[in-house]
Design an enzyme around this catalytic site. Structure first.
Site: not given
Lengths: 340, 340, 340
Positions: C233-234
């Protein structure tokens, strides 16, 4: 851009000195001409060390920074200011001569079609939509206005996409559902003839798969956000404004209400109903219907509070096992003594 | 089409009035000119409310509907009639001039190759196979007859595909297995030089990945059906007519027998043997060999009945914990009393 | 190639007769002109039945085969010899006229660009890198030297790739992170304006997704190996020389140290720190920080030894439940007796 101008744009109070803001960043990485924010309490200590020129914070923390924009919802307000500094993805414009577009497709003149896009028979695409390179748009697919279809997306036939929908790279909508009937000579394919319907303002992550219905529709309700690598099986109905985190799998014909939240890697069995506002903890396995506004966790899923308590016991199981053994011995001893 | 004609085609008895049938649908959504079916007992109540013109049902429910086609396997027979009403995916025909085809590739003239397909050196493709847009067919890949390769599929070099195989969009076959050797200066890649072999009548879902063998073959047996987002590692052998549901992961060199069923999100460790007819419940984690015809569940996996019983206890763990504490106190008290 | 030549190349001692070697294979499948290896003790019995002409083995097993190359690290040394027999993937060379290349892109003349690749504005690609068919390289992406980008990969804008990086088919780097702010009228997108940075010698599997940072960087450290269908994920930071097995999911802003190993299907919550050298057992769910050099397992994760012991008790829970019930009865009985 002056901090005071940003304050005006966001309609927020500025406490402290005005200054020029040239970008946005996290508290840890921000430079003195950048604006940052505090939303997660975990990062409160960073307020003391940040070099950010200004911070979007709730009023209680305003005194800790030189310049503050006071917000009751810092994450939300910061999101709006980030938009001011964002560069759009993709600089290609117009309809590429290197795309294949079927003569019967109806494409608004404001649409952007990148090279190597395939657009099939009877497709309709609304104003200002962008289709990135390598995407496949099957027969009779309809895509609304202001949509972004990122690279290498596959929309199989009859898929219907509303307005303001974002579909990230590599995602597949309308693949055949996983349906087979046991015949005498082995598994026979149950033909999948339904479609996928995606309503307005939905965002779907990268490399996610949403199968077409066996018959009828697989449906993603308006405003719902779906993360990467999610599997949504045939005939699933997802309600409005739901949140489905990465690597979730939802089995066939299951119905989710509105504002349902599924944590990462959750698995949901088929033919279930999850009520409005349900929340399922990450990695849980759901095998039964869930009433509205209910939080569950675990595999098989149980009320979330029970799950938390039960989880605390799991590492103590070996100890419990010994205790029970000991108790058995002691009770036996006692029985003998009392018998005497 | 007349219901009596469908009855004749399926070789089923028609009970009730004959009528024109214009489509197929679920019990809930069917209109009066549509045919539906009842297979899942959960939907028996829908028989009373359905507007379907006719229903494929087992004999015991025939009296509940105006027109019934009597079947001992309604799901299977309905699948056959759905085929009559299905529209094929894809209307492009022929070999596109917008595809890249290596001069040494041997492609049957009946094959369809969409635009933007890459076909490499020494590829062979059999009669009536269709390759959709954006797919990559690497060196020396062989694809049999009557296959469908959906958009954006990647078949890396030396992959072998039998006849009547369906591969859904975004799927990757023949990517390098995950093999690294610990050297003195860090991880060194173990070159992956084997291939993927897919036998006849296999169907593989969307965005699934099947790695080429390190050496030798990764093999998917005839008639096996694999769902979306499944990971099959290097040198895995899957037996015939197996069913692998979405998001399963099978680690390297594991061997599955025939007619194995793996539920969604199951994980199987490497170098294991799962016997013929094994069934593994959704989300289970398998770390040991499983004998043939065995049902297992849970992480780590255990006999399925044990798993079900054990699962019932999990939410009661906090209660058990308290009970044990209480028992300890009481036993201590008793010991004191008996001692006196 | 003579076995003695291979011995010289690997700098290993040859025991037994010299012979011509024409390929490499597993112990089970090797023919008499093929070289094999023994690394996993599970396969020791195969030494007796193998037809391999020679085997790379540790000294203790050398006497069991006709010809042996003695190695203290057979897997590593065999990997090096396999390289001698490997054929490279892809025979296309040069920059295809069927690719789209923006006029501002800076592409080294030694680069290979397959047909149907899209290369956007301001892209830079270093010497000897190969970009396979159907890949999308967004604005300002930088790719180093000696990289392989397999088919249908999407690298969204600003992604930075070091040297000697391999990215397998269908993988997406730089898709938007999953960030939404709760506003009064529903979920508002938090614009994702950061990037993905991949350092040297990283390998990333097929159909994996790595999101761009919300702000700043999502980073994959040098030498790290990531398997298929992984979700990162980011703003995640993965340290150097880590190993992330298939179907792992790592939530936003989590930081992994160096030489971390995550087993298949592991899930890690957001905003956590995993210390250098941590190892997480397959399918575990991590919700807390993990100190360096710590092995954990289970959901929620616990020390690995505790997890193994606790797992042994899980199938005995129904039995424990009965035992506790029985104990309660007996204690009650005893209490009555002692009371008397």
């Amino acid at each position: 851009m002056l901090l005071s101008e940003i304050a005006k744009y966001l309609n927020l109070e500025l406490k402290g000195e005005d200054k020029e803001i040239r970008g946005v960043n996290t508290l840890e990485a921000a430079k003195k001409d950048e604006l940052s924010f505090l939303a997660n309490p975990k990062y409160v200590p960073h307020l003391k060390t940040t070099k950010a020129g200004a911070v979007v914070v709730s009023s209680e923390f305003a005194s800790q920074v030189s310049s503050a924009l006071i917000s009751s919802n810092p994450y939300f307000d910061f999101a709006r200011v980030v938009q001011l500094f964002a560069r759009p993805q993709g600089t290609f414009r117009g309809i590429s001569e290197l795309a294949f577009i079927h003569s019967t497709a109806q494409i608004d003149p404001t649409v952007t079609v990148y090279p190597f896009v395939y657009i099939g028979e009877g497709v309709k695409i609304g104003a200002n939509t962008v289709i990135f390179s390598g995407s496949y748009i099957g027969e009779r697919v309809e895509i609304g206005e202001q949509c972004t279809i990122y690279p290498n997306v596959s929309l199989l036939c009859d898929t219907k996409i509303g307005n303001n929908v974002i579909i990230h790279a590599g995602t597949v909508l309308g693949s055949d559902g996983f349906g087979f009937a046991q015949g005498q000579s082995g598994l026979e394919k149950f033909p999948q003839i339904g479609k996928v319907v995606v309503e307005d303002n939905v965002e779907i992550g990268a490399n996610t798969t949403i199968d077409r219905a066996a018959i009828g529709e697989t449906k993603i309700g308006a405003g719902t956000k779906i993360d990467n690598l999610v599997q949504i099986a045939h005939n699933v109905q997802v309600g409005e404004n739901s949140i489905i985190v990465a690597q979730v799998g939802i089995s066939g014909s299951t119905v989710l209400g509105k504002q349902v939240i599924l944590g990462g890697q959750v698995g949901i069995a088929g033919h279930l109903h999850l009520g409005d506002g349900c929340r399922v903890a990450a990695q849980s396995g759901v095998g039964k219907d869930i009433p509205p506004q209910t939080d569950v966790g675990g595999t098989p899923s149980m009320p979330h509070k029970t799950f938390l308590r039960s989880s605390l016991i799991l590492p103590k199981l070996p100890e419990l096992y010994k205790k029970i053994k000991k108790l058995e011995e002691k009770v036996k001893e006692l029985e003998t003594k009392v018998q005497e």
